[in-house]
Design a protein around this motif. Sequence first.
Motif, PDB file in Angstrom:
ATOM      1  N   PRO A 127       0.716  -1.189  -0.170  1.00  0.00           N
ATOM      2  CA  PRO A 127      -0.006   0.113   0.085  1.00  0.00           C
ATOM      3  C   PRO A 127       0.962   1.253  -0.120  1.00  0.00           C
ATOM      4  N   ARG A 130      -3.087   5.084   2.407  1.00  0.00           N
ATOM      5  CA  ARG A 130      -4.168   4.261   2.500  1.00  0.00           C
ATOM      6  C   ARG A 130      -4.676   3.871   1.240  1.00  0.00           C
ATOM      7  N   TYR A 132      -4.449   0.929  -1.574  1.00  0.00           N
ATOM      8  CA  TYR A 132      -4.305  -0.581  -1.758  1.00  0.00           C
ATOM      9  C   TYR A 132      -4.203  -0.800  -3.177  1.00  0.00           C
ATOM     10  N   SER A 156      -6.728  -7.763   0.318  1.00  0.00           N
ATOM     11  CA  SER A 156      -6.571  -6.411   0.624  1.00  0.00           C
ATOM     12  C   SER A 156      -7.513  -5.793   1.521  1.00  0.00           C
TER      13      SER A 156
END
Length: 161
Positions: A127, A130, A132, A156
């Motif tokens: 990541p 924030r 992913y 994820s």
Amino acid sequence: MAVYTKIFLKFPRKFWPTGERKQFFVHASSRRGYYGMWQSFEEEYPGANVLLVTVTDQESRRIEQQPDNATMAEAVAVLRRMFPGEDVPDATDIYVPRWWSNRFFKGSYSNWPIGVNRYEYDQLRAPVGRVYFTGEHTSEHYNGYVHGAYLAGLGSAHRQV
């Protein structure tokens, strides 16, 4: 990234063989990836009169750059050579997904070389803040497959950072 294009052609009527063990047929060409694998959807969608043909690699790239009517004419010409005793009509519709030329995809599915290890997969799915990254290309065991994308997405979604 591999390039693999599935072209869907609709016809006014069936002219190809149908029935048990007649869903797939192959066209052998001296051009690699040139309208090679054909599939009938008659079993799944009776009366739809739809054929799927797969092109790959350089042929996919070439076809994505040409108008659909040129692709339709090429595909029908191949079918007429494949079924010389049949009255093969012109196709009435075509759908050509353009995964390679789409700037958001740039290909059909990942094609990892032999020797790629877990470190490379971890780097791809690492990541950034924030955000992913997930998909079939981040699936260590099922890359290139829909269920690989699904499983990677679940991983994820449940990941704690």
